[in-house]
Scaffold this active site. Structure first.
Site, short mmCIF file in Angstrom:
data_model
loop_
_atom_site.label_atom_id
_atom_site.label_comp_id
_atom_site.label_asym_id
_atom_site.label_seq_id
_atom_site.Cartn_x
_atom_site.Cartn_y
_atom_site.Cartn_z
N LEU A 109 -13.85 6.47 -38.78
CA LEU A 109 -13.68 5.69 -40.00
C LEU A 109 -13.35 6.68 -41.11
O LEU A 109 -14.09 7.63 -41.36
CB LEU A 109 -14.99 4.96 -40.31
CG LEU A 109 -15.01 4.10 -41.56
CD1 LEU A 109 -14.03 2.94 -41.46
CD2 LEU A 109 -16.42 3.55 -41.79
N GLN A 164 -6.75 5.86 -26.11
CA GLN A 164 -6.47 7.02 -25.25
C GLN A 164 -5.46 7.93 -25.94
O GLN A 164 -4.70 7.44 -26.79
CB GLN A 164 -5.91 6.59 -23.89
CG GLN A 164 -4.56 5.90 -24.00
CD GLN A 164 -4.04 5.34 -22.69
OE1 GLN A 164 -4.79 4.93 -21.85
NE2 GLN A 164 -2.73 5.32 -22.53
N ARG A 194 5.50 -2.89 4.59
CA ARG A 194 6.48 -2.90 5.67
C ARG A 194 6.63 -1.53 6.32
O ARG A 194 6.95 -1.42 7.50
CB ARG A 194 7.85 -3.34 5.14
CG ARG A 194 7.87 -4.75 4.60
CD ARG A 194 9.16 -5.02 3.88
NE ARG A 194 9.45 -3.97 2.88
CZ ARG A 194 10.54 -3.89 2.16
NH1 ARG A 194 11.48 -4.79 2.29
NH2 ARG A 194 10.72 -2.92 1.28
N GLY A 240 -9.10 -3.38 -19.20
CA GLY A 240 -10.14 -2.63 -18.50
C GLY A 240 -10.42 -1.29 -19.13
O GLY A 240 -11.29 -0.54 -18.68
N ALA A 272 0.81 -1.23 0.00
CA ALA A 272 0.00 0.00 0.00
C ALA A 272 0.84 1.27 0.00
O ALA A 272 0.33 2.35 -0.34
CB ALA A 272 -0.91 -0.01 1.21
N SER A 273 2.11 1.16 0.39
CA SER A 273 2.94 2.37 0.44
C SER A 273 3.48 2.73 -0.95
O SER A 273 4.13 3.76 -1.11
CB SER A 273 4.11 2.14 1.39
OG SER A 273 4.82 0.98 0.97
N HIS A 328 -0.03 -5.98 -22.98
CA HIS A 328 -1.11 -5.06 -23.36
C HIS A 328 -1.47 -5.18 -24.85
O HIS A 328 -2.64 -5.36 -25.20
CB HIS A 328 -0.71 -3.61 -23.07
CG HIS A 328 -0.36 -3.34 -21.63
ND1 HIS A 328 -0.95 -4.02 -20.59
CD2 HIS A 328 0.50 -2.47 -21.06
CE1 HIS A 328 -0.46 -3.56 -19.44
NE2 HIS A 328 0.43 -2.63 -19.70
P1 NDP Z 1 6.82 -0.21 -5.82
O1 NDP Z 1 8.23 -0.42 -6.23
O2 NDP Z 1 6.39 1.17 -5.44
O3 NDP Z 1 6.59 -1.22 -4.63
C1 NDP Z 1 5.38 -1.29 -3.86
C2 NDP Z 1 5.75 -1.50 -2.41
O4 NDP Z 1 6.40 -2.75 -2.26
C3 NDP Z 1 6.72 -0.48 -1.90
O5 NDP Z 1 6.06 0.67 -1.43
C4 NDP Z 1 7.45 -1.22 -0.81
O6 NDP Z 1 6.65 -1.12 0.37
C5 NDP Z 1 7.39 -2.66 -1.26
N1 NDP Z 1 8.69 -3.04 -1.85
C6 NDP Z 1 9.34 -2.44 -2.86
N2 NDP Z 1 10.49 -3.09 -3.14
C7 NDP Z 1 10.53 -4.13 -2.29
C8 NDP Z 1 11.48 -5.17 -2.10
N3 NDP Z 1 12.56 -5.28 -2.83
N4 NDP Z 1 11.21 -6.08 -1.15
C9 NDP Z 1 10.11 -5.99 -0.40
N5 NDP Z 1 9.19 -5.01 -0.56
C10 NDP Z 1 9.40 -4.10 -1.47
O7 NDP Z 1 5.91 -0.82 -6.93
P2 NDP Z 1 4.69 -0.17 -7.70
O8 NDP Z 1 3.70 0.34 -6.71
O9 NDP Z 1 5.21 0.74 -8.74
O10 NDP Z 1 4.11 -1.43 -8.46
C11 NDP Z 1 3.54 -2.53 -7.79
C12 NDP Z 1 3.36 -3.67 -8.76
O11 NDP Z 1 2.57 -3.26 -9.84
C13 NDP Z 1 4.67 -4.16 -9.37
O12 NDP Z 1 4.55 -5.54 -9.62
C14 NDP Z 1 4.73 -3.41 -10.70
O13 NDP Z 1 5.50 -4.08 -11.64
C15 NDP Z 1 3.27 -3.39 -11.07
N6 NDP Z 1 2.88 -2.27 -11.94
C16 NDP Z 1 3.13 -0.98 -11.55
C17 NDP Z 1 2.72 0.07 -12.36
C18 NDP Z 1 2.94 1.49 -11.94
O14 NDP Z 1 2.49 2.37 -12.68
N7 NDP Z 1 3.57 1.76 -10.84
C19 NDP Z 1 2.02 -0.18 -13.64
C20 NDP Z 1 1.77 -1.57 -13.92
C21 NDP Z 1 2.21 -2.57 -13.08
P3 NDP Z 1 7.28 -1.24 1.82
O15 NDP Z 1 8.71 -0.91 1.75
O16 NDP Z 1 6.49 -0.25 2.62
O17 NDP Z 1 7.01 -2.64 2.21
C1 BG6 Z 2 2.27 -0.36 -17.52
C2 BG6 Z 2 3.70 -0.29 -17.96
O1 BG6 Z 2 1.80 -1.67 -17.60
O2 BG6 Z 2 1.48 0.46 -18.39
C3 BG6 Z 2 4.19 1.13 -17.96
O3 BG6 Z 2 4.47 -1.06 -17.05
C4 BG6 Z 2 3.29 2.02 -18.78
O4 BG6 Z 2 5.51 1.19 -18.46
C5 BG6 Z 2 1.84 1.82 -18.36
O5 BG6 Z 2 3.67 3.36 -18.58
C6 BG6 Z 2 0.91 2.57 -19.31
O6 BG6 Z 2 -0.38 2.52 -18.81
P1 BG6 Z 2 -1.42 3.67 -19.19
O7 BG6 Z 2 -2.70 3.17 -18.68
O8 BG6 Z 2 -0.94 4.90 -18.50
O9 BG6 Z 2 -1.38 3.81 -20.67
#
Ligand code: NDP
Ligand code: BG6
Length: 591
Positions: free
Chosen positions: A488, A481, A149, A285, A116-117, A344
């Site tokens: 067309l 988007q 965490r 979606g 969630a962070s 995608h």
């Molecule tokens: P983050 O890197 O921000 O990680 C989310 C949380 O996971 C962090 O706030 C941290 O929380 C915990 N975390 C990060 N690294 C580690 C580690 N090495 N070990 C343990 N805990 C860790 O990820 P995102 O929020 O960007 O993305 C989450 C998921 O969604 C990923 O799988 C990403 O690939 C996917 N995703 C993300 C997108 C985006 O736009 N951000 C788009 C599409 C997919 P804490 O330290 O508080 O535990």
């Molecule tokens: C994510 C990719 O799945 O989709 C990102 O990991 C990319 O790299 C994102 O930026 C694009 O999503 P959207 O909805 O902003 O077009």
């Protein structure tokens, strides 16, 4: 495990959330009195409108005054009836519902955002949950838990979340109040992702909120992939629901090739059944992607043209006008082919090209998607072009190159742009190039599907159209988007006494046609996961087929250490993409 069926008729949540309520459509309220409005209802089954999905178990009918019939399922809280009563004032509805609901077991949904962070949770998940709450799509009893965490109190989580909530929907209404109400339902639990003990503590807290109701639990894994399995293990063994369903939404990446993806699937299946796993591809979606099947299967003018006979090529184009800012560490391990194309764009291609499914049920649709993916020809390296953006200075501003990112190795060969020609070896699509193009740090942000039709045979107007016949081909553009729309390109006579033709657009621009704002993809997908609707989630055999298509190509690229072509930040990408298109007698439609 809960059963499911397709619920494709979800007009809007206030009128049709997930339980089952039927009433006739010619009811109307008299002075806001629900009983009087109900007395207009008809008992005729033909006139009943299903306002909720039909995945109920046992129904009981309640006959109201004057023969009106309300059907209530025992699997949903009776309070939710009020969601269905379109304009019933809430107090009156509550009273009515309380009377109707005697003796039924109430259910509740607990949503735990694991990680969630993080960025995704803040940017997408909490805002989508709020939008669902605001729209009346969440069940009456729900609780949201953030889990990570980082040390945080409930108050701190609420502060963090409140910064990203917006009153996008219906700005007139009491959004501030709704936000307050929503935030009161959000809590936080600090814990490690691999600690049974911490998940046991979470379970305890969830139980307190569930208050003895039938509990359904949704875990959203918004964490890096290397900790997916630990978190699933702990969630399933220490925090699963004992009375209702437990589902887990998994974010991409689902591995980085066939082997790692299969290993992830196997590990997840150690702790979960396939129907508990909701693999999210948020492009599925998106409104225009969801509309693809409607466009094709409910309009006579499109489906007959949907084949090699009339379609010359199809293009799936994704571009972003920003680089990997902030996500370089993740991105460098994956690259654009894995990040965008293998999921995608390929998912959209599968929906576009699949045969007509037996029904709109999730399994029927996913069966057809798998079939088409498995009919695809292995991708040849010579049908792929790769690029990487480099630093550029424009108007006094310097834009960084990909390897300027501190989290990216200076000698990285990871592509930030790729174009590819794919083919489907089946009777419908034999010989039709399906071109994909995806890139970061390009001149614009857009995602679109372009269908270029063949030339008109023996066209009487060729002489009026000039020498470049490609300029007169019909093209259907589905703009996913931004500025969602469908247009067309047709040839038209320029008004006047002469005979001059030009190409015009039959244009359906969503912002002018529909007054309602388009929901974010995450809203639809979260709601579907809560409802148990799997149509827009990736089944494991779909994932296997997608990786089987891309893995040999990716291995070859990495083995041969292919060097991407540089392109300036903010440009239209490497010139190689044009040669690739030309090789297949295609012109990119977006240029
Ligand atoms: P983050 O890197 O921000 O990680 C989310 C949380 O996971 C962090 O706030 C941290 O929380 C915990 N975390 C990060 N690294 C580690 C580690 N090495 N070990 C343990 N805990 C860790 O990820 P995102 O929020 O960007 O993305 C989450 C998921 O969604 C990923 O799988 C990403 O690939 C996917 N995703 C993300 C997108 C985006 O736009 N951000 C788009 C599409 C997919 P804490 O330290 O508080 O535990
Ligand atoms: C994510 C990719 O799945 O989709 C990102 O990991 C990319 O790299 C994102 O930026 C694009 O999503 P959207 O909805 O902003 O077009």
């Amino acid at each position: 495990m809960s059963s499911f069926s397709s619920s494709l008729s979800r007009p809007s949540c206030r009128s049709s959330p997930t339980s089952s309520l039927y009433f006739s459509n010619h009811s109307s309220l008299i002075n806001g009195d629900p009983r009087r409005s109900l007395s207009f209802l008809s008992a005729s089954p033909q006139e009943e409108i299903c306002l909720r999905s039909q995945r109920k178990s046992v129904q009981s009918s309640v006959v109201l005054q004057d023969g009106a019939v309300v059907v209530v399922t025992n699997s949903e809280p009776a309070e939710k009836l009020k969601d269905g009563l379109l304009s019933v004032q809430s107090q009156e509805a509550d009273k009515l519902v309380a009377e109707l609901g005697g003796g039924q077991q109430e259910s509740t949904v607990s949503i735990t955002v694991v990680g969630a962070s993080g960025d995704l949770a803040k940017k997408k998940i909490f805002p989508a949950l709020f939008a669902l709450y605001y729209e009346g799509c969440l069940p009456q009893h729900f609780t949201i838990y953030g889990y990570a965490r980082s040390k945080m109190t409930d108050g701190e989580l609420r502060d963090m979340v409140s910064k990203t909530l917006t009153c996008r929907i219906d700005k007139r209404a009491n959004c501030g109040e709704k936000m307050e109400e929503f935030l009161k339902r959000c809590f936080y639990h600090t814990g490690q992702y691999d600690s049974q003990e911490h998940f046991v503590a979470l379970d305890k807290k969830l139980k307190e909120h569930e208050g003895g109701r039938l509990s359904n639990r949704l875990f959203y894994l918004s964490i890096p992939p290397n900790i997916f399995v630990d978190a699933v293990k702990c969630a399933s063994s220490s925090a699963s629901s004992l009375s209702g369903w437990t589902r887990v939404i998994v974010e991409k990446p689902f591995g980085r090739d066939s082997k790692t993806s299969a290993a992830l699937t196997n590990s997840l299946k150690h702790y979960l059944e396939e129907d508990q796993i909701f693999r999210i591809d948020h492009y599925l979606g998106k409104e225009l992607v969801e509309n693809l099947s409607v466009l094709r299967f409910s309009n006579l003018i499109f489906e007959p043209l949907w084949s090699r006979q009339y379609i010359q090529n199809v293009q799936f184009i994704f571009s972003e006008d920003f680089g990997t800012e902030g996500r370089g560490g993740y991105f460098d391990h994956y690259g654009i082919i894995r990040d965008i194309m293998q999921n995608h764009l390929l998912q959209i291609l599968a929906l576009f090209a699949m045969e007509t499914p037996v029904s709109l049920d999730a399994e029927d649709i996913r069966n057809e998607k798998v079939k088409v993916l498995r009919s695809m020809r292995p991708i040849q390296l010579e049908d792929v072009v790769m690029g990487q953006y480099k630093s550029t200075t424009k108007g006094g501003v310097t834009y960084p190159g990909y390897t300027d990112d501190k989290t990216v190795p200076k000698d990285s060969l990871t592509p930030t742009f790729a174009a590819a020609a794919l083919f489907i070896d089946n009777a419908r699509w034999d010989g039709v190039p399906f071109l994909m193009k995806a890139g970061k740090a390009l001149h614009t942000r857009s995602a679109e599907i372009r269908v270029q039709f063949k030339h008109v045979p023996g066209n009487l107007y060729n002489r009026n159209s000039g020498t470049n016949l490609d300029r007169t081909t019909n093209e259907l553009v589905i703009r996913v988007q931004p500025d969602e729309g469908i247009y067309l390109k047709i040839n038209n006579k320029v008004p006047g006494l002469g005979m001059r033709l030009d190409q015009s657009h039959l244009n359906l621009l969503y912002s002018t046609r529909y007054s309602k704002e388009i929901p974010d993809a995450y809203e639809r997908l979260l709601l579907d996961a809560i409802e148990g609707e799997r149509r827009l989630f990736i089944r494991s055999d779909e994932l296997d087929a997608a990786w089987a298509l891309f893995t040999p190509l990716l291995e070859e690229i990495e083995e041969k250490k292919m060097i991407p072509e540089f392109y300036p930040y903010g440009s239209r990408g490497p010139v190689g993409a044009h040669y690739l298109a030309a090789k297949h007698n295609v012109q990119w439609g977006d240029l």
